[in-house]
Design a protein around this motif. Structure first.
Motif, PDB file in Angstrom:
ATOM      1  N   SER A   1      48.752  40.920  37.096  1.00  0.00           N
ATOM      2  CA  SER A   1      47.360  40.211  36.931  1.00  0.00           C
ATOM      3  C   SER A   1      46.492  41.495  36.132  1.00  0.00           C
ATOM      4  N   ARG A   2      45.463  41.304  35.496  1.00  0.00           N
ATOM      5  CA  ARG A   2      44.656  42.241  34.799  1.00  0.00           C
ATOM      6  C   ARG A   2      43.649  42.813  35.816  1.00  0.00           C
ATOM      7  N   VAL A   3      43.450  44.106  35.618  1.00  0.00           N
ATOM      8  CA  VAL A   3      42.480  44.925  36.579  1.00  0.00           C
ATOM      9  C   VAL A   3      41.150  44.191  36.752  1.00  0.00           C
ATOM     10  N   GLU A   4      40.473  44.415  37.791  1.00  0.00           N
ATOM     11  CA  GLU A   4      39.260  43.736  37.846  1.00  0.00           C
ATOM     12  C   GLU A   4      38.460  44.198  38.755  1.00  0.00           C
ATOM     13  N   VAL A   5      37.148  44.551  38.405  1.00  0.00           N
ATOM     14  CA  VAL A   5      36.273  45.128  39.475  1.00  0.00           C
ATOM     15  C   VAL A   5      35.484  43.925  40.274  1.00  0.00           C
ATOM     16  N   PRO A   6      35.596  44.183  41.542  1.00  0.00           N
ATOM     17  CA  PRO A   6      34.946  43.357  42.433  1.00  0.00           C
ATOM     18  C   PRO A   6      33.508  42.631  42.005  1.00  0.00           C
TER      19      PRO A   6
END
Length: 349
Positions: free
Chosen positions: A313-318
């Protein structure tokens, strides 16, 4: 008339000749270059596409091809002229659709009802392509950023020039950014409509400036099954013979952001599995990399994630972390208004 580049041998009109098919009666409008060769004589370069096909029909009958070069008109006229439609679709109707109203037409001075011309054009050059007559044409600085070679090309005998009072002479600065931008927008919409009927999950189509808005095509799809990618790419190559390289990405990639497209190529492509080369396909006669006058190789890059196996999965900021940040406390309002990707934090998307 404008002389565009250092090696151009003469001034050029590089706007849109209109021709009418002698069998179907439909009109075709395309951007084609015409070289000034004398007070009543122009040379014309035509790639083997729609106008070329119409001129061939007249020549087979040993008849001159009537045409009218629409040198100046409303910008929507030229956006409509750049549509990507099958041979046989009336371009006047397409142009009217882009303009949002029927295109007003009037009989031409030279050919009357046989060739209708736009009534609201600033300037029109009427003439006929002489059957069996050719002369030296070019070189000309083309959309590729290179000079198109000097060749023997058909000749236009000018029969009339009509214009409004104090007419504006319009032209394209070929081979530069404005040329690429106007070339891409209508082609994207036309191709999107074609692909939607073949691959319903298509999300966006973009002709990148890096490919002169013709050669490099980026397509995003909401991929559901493996195989949709290649189907979309093949449909694009079939619909647009000038497309040379197709990159298909997932719906999470913005095709209008070339950095994202290249990131997908870097992280989702294995060349031995995801790159296909199709040899000996009709290309564009102005592609300087071609050794043949018309034949080329075309490339499909599948930069999508596989549908049948897990993929990181792509990195994601909450989202709650983004919600806690008040950007207006750190960034001046005038910058935030222009650049913030988060409207909820005080900026515009």
């Amino acid at each position: 008339i404008v002389r565009h580049h250092r090696m151009d041998p003469a001034p050029y009109i590089d706007m849109t000749p209109v021709m009418r098919d002698p069998e179907g009666g439909f009109y075709n409008v395309a951007f084609l270059r015409t070289m000034y060769q004398g007070p009543r004589r122009l040379g014309i370069h035509m790639s083997p596409r729609h106008n070329w096909q119409i001129a061939r029909k007249y020549e087979a009958r040993k008849r001159p091809t009537p045409l009218a070069i629409v040198v100046s008109h409303h910008p929507a006229f030229y956006l409509g002229a750049l549509n990507v439609s099958p041979f046989g679709v009336d371009d006047y109707a397409k142009i009217g659709a882009i303009m949002g109203e029927p295109l007003r037409l009037t009989p031409s001075e030279s050919f009357g009802e046989e060739l209708l011309v736009p009534a609201d054009a600033e300037l029109i050059v009427e003439g006929q392509i002489l059957p069996g007559v050719k002369d030296v044409e070019g070189p000309f600085g083309e959309f590729t950023g290179y000079y198109g070679p000097q060749r023997l090309r058909p000749v236009i005998e000018v029969t009339a020039i009509t214009h409004r009072r104090e007419a504006i002479l319009q032209h394209l600065f070929v081979g530069h950014r404005d040329n690429w931008i106007i070339g891409g927008i209508p082609k994207e919409g036309s191709l999107f409509n074609v692909l939607k009927g073949v691959v319903p999950t298509v999300r966006a189509v973009h002709f990148a400036l890096s490919g002169c808005c013709r050669f490099n095509c980026y397509i995003s799809i909401d991929k559901r099954v493996d195989g949709e990618t290649k189907q979309a790419a093949l449909a694009a190559l079939g619909a647009c013979d000038f497309v040379k390289n197709v990159i298909v990405v997932d719906a999470d990639i913005d095709v209008f952001n070339e950095r994202e497209v290249m990131w997908a190529v870097a992280t989702r492509v294995q060349a031995d599995r995801d790159v296909d080369i199709i040899k000996d396909v009709k290309g564009n006669s102005l592609d300087p990399s071609q050794q043949d006058d018309i034949m080329t190789a075309k490339m499909i890059i599948d930069a999508t994630k596989p549908a049948r196996r897990p993929f990181p999965s792509r990195v994601e900021v909450p989202k709650e972390a983004l919600d806690a940040v008040r950007l207006h406390e750190y960034i001046p309002p005038e910058i935030l208004e222009r650049w913030s990707p988060h409207p909820e934090l005080g900026g515009r998307a």
